[in-house]
Design an enzyme around this catalytic site. Structure first.
Site, PDB file in Angstrom:
ATOM      1  N   LYS A  44       0.746  -1.360  -0.298  1.00 26.65           N
ATOM      2  CA  LYS A  44      -0.066  -0.220  -0.211  1.00 26.65           C
ATOM      3  C   LYS A  44       0.809   1.110  -0.230  1.00 26.65           C
ATOM      4  O   LYS A  44       1.629   0.731   0.898  1.00 26.65           O
ATOM      5  CB  LYS A  44      -1.216  -0.208   1.226  1.00 26.65           C
ATOM      6  CG  LYS A  44      -1.774   1.418   1.971  1.00 26.65           C
ATOM      7  CD  LYS A  44      -2.680   1.575   0.712  1.00 26.65           C
ATOM      8  CE  LYS A  44      -3.198   2.890   0.690  1.00 26.65           C
ATOM      9  NZ  LYS A  44      -4.521   3.324  -0.188  1.00 26.65           N
ATOM     10  N   CYS A 127      -1.728  10.155  -7.080  1.00 28.32           N
ATOM     11  CA  CYS A 127      -3.324   9.572  -6.356  1.00 28.32           C
ATOM     12  C   CYS A 127      -3.922  10.418  -5.895  1.00 28.32           C
ATOM     13  O   CYS A 127      -4.243  11.757  -5.619  1.00 28.32           O
ATOM     14  CB  CYS A 127      -2.875   9.169  -4.533  1.00 28.32           C
ATOM     15  SG  CYS A 127      -4.157   9.225  -3.859  1.00 28.32           S
TER      16      CYS A 127
HETATM   17  C1  DHB Z   1      -4.723   6.332  -2.752  1.00 28.08           C
HETATM   18  C2  DHB Z   1      -6.220   6.267  -4.118  1.00 28.08           C
HETATM   19  C3  DHB Z   1      -5.058   6.621  -4.782  1.00 28.08           C
HETATM   20  O1  DHB Z   1      -5.349   5.601  -6.212  1.00 28.08           O
HETATM   21  C4  DHB Z   1      -3.791   6.280  -4.258  1.00 28.08           C
HETATM   22  O2  DHB Z   1      -2.648   5.955  -6.120  1.00 28.08           O
HETATM   23  C5  DHB Z   1      -3.327   6.251  -3.520  1.00 28.08           C
HETATM   24  C6  DHB Z   1      -3.695   6.278  -2.324  1.00 28.08           C
HETATM   25  C7  DHB Z   1      -5.983   6.576  -1.558  1.00 28.08           C
HETATM   26  O3  DHB Z   1      -7.134   7.124  -1.438  1.00 28.08           O
HETATM   27  O4  DHB Z   1      -5.855   5.681  -0.387  1.00 28.08           O
END
Ligand code: DHB
Length: 308
Positions: A44, A127
């Site tokens: 993540k 993001c």
């Molecule tokens: C999140 C969403 C994304 O598309 C990303 O690249 C990183 C984090 C999120 O909302 O957690």
């Protein structure tokens, strides 16, 4: 044979998780690590400090799609760095890093540079869900500036996660920036940012954060993902590999990503929907397609999209 090589790292397979799905905790990462059908877990996207993310509901699935505004919930950079430094399996792991500023980005990558982790790091410049923060990779000058600073000290394999682009001129412009740097790979695409899905019964958006605006994923975005993979394969230096992300639901979708130029292919929304058994199903399905076509290796058709 299903395999890939990025920056000298050998992958025994072509399927990985899309960052954000099934990869926030050690337990989830272990499950990916121990599944033979997974070529590599991706962590993540980590920020310096741990985060709870945006208010819920922040994720919603619909027919062939998903919308999310998770807001980068993660256990913090040190948690993931420790995981990738200490895991006991010799399968590669991709360490995903996000940051809320250029200085945080530099700080995190300096920590990676000084660590015992020598695998592939992926810098997430796309993001869409942190309130008040732009998707950096839509700003080509800012992207250039960050990469210029990062590559002045970062000597380990480094790729970037990109948002989808929709204009051929934009592909030309961003590729021109990316080709200046020794990137291991680009990962295309992140979700299509800032969609809005409305529930007509409640007369409200289906997710709570940001007035309901969120990133779109799932099978519906496959054509956008394939276009991005193809557009980058046609423009980037051969040394920059491509991780195809977006829209994969069936083995045919995996095949199409590879045909367009993907070295590895990630599964996001469908992994969340169907669980990690999907990797085995897609692997077997891909091998069946290859057998029917007389291909023994993904190298027989990778990036070999024909003319119509
Ligand atoms: C999140 C969403 C994304 O598309 C990303 O690249 C990183 C984090 C999120 O909302 O957690």
């Amino acid at each position: 044979k299903l395999s890939a090589n990025i920056a000298g790292v050998d992958f025994n397979g072509v399927l990985i998780n899309a960052s954000g799905v099934h990869c926030q905790t050690e337990k989830e990462l272990d499950e990916l690590l121990n599944d033979d059908a997974v070529a590599a877990p991706v962590t993540k996207s980590a920020t310096l400090n741990s985060r709870d993310g945006n208010p819920k509901p922040s994720y919603f699935e619909f027919e062939n799609g998903s919308i999310n505004s998770m807001g980068l919930p993660n256990n913090g950079f040190e948690y993931y760095l420790k995981y990738v430094e200490t895991h006991k399996n010799n399968k590669p792991i991709i360490l995903s890093i996000a940051s809320l500023s250029k200085s945080e980005c530099v700080k995190l990558l300096k920590k990676v540079q000084d660590s015992n982790f020598n695998g592939i790091t992926e810098l997430n410049l796309s993001c869409p869900n942190v309130i008040g923060k732009p998707q950096v990779a839509y700003d080509f000058a800012a992207t250039d500036e960050i990469l210029n600073e990062v590559f002045s000290f970062f000597k380990k394999p480094l790729g970037i996660k990109l948002p989808p682009y929709f204009d051929l001129t934009h592909f030309d412009q961003i590729a021109q920036v990316l080709n200046k740097y020794p990137l291991s790979h680009v990962n295309s695409v992140n979700s299509i940012g800032n969609g809005l899905l409305v529930d007509i019964d409640t007369e409200a958006p289906v997710i709570k954060p940001k007035g309901g605006f969120g990133g779109l994923g799932g099978h519906n975005i496959l054509p956008t993902a394939l276009a991005n993979v193809r557009a980058f394969r046609l423009r980037l230096n051969d040394s920059i590999k491509i991780i195809g992300t977006g829209g994969v639901k069936t083995p045919e979708d995996v095949f199409a990503h590879i045909l367009c130029g993907a070295d590895l292919v990630s599964i996001g929304t469908e992994l969340n929907k169907r669980g990690i058994g999907i990797f085995r199903e897609l692997n077997n399905g891909l091998l069946d397609i290859m057998k029917n076509k007389g291909y023994s290796s993904v190298e027989d058709f990778r990036s070999a999209l024909k003319e119509s």
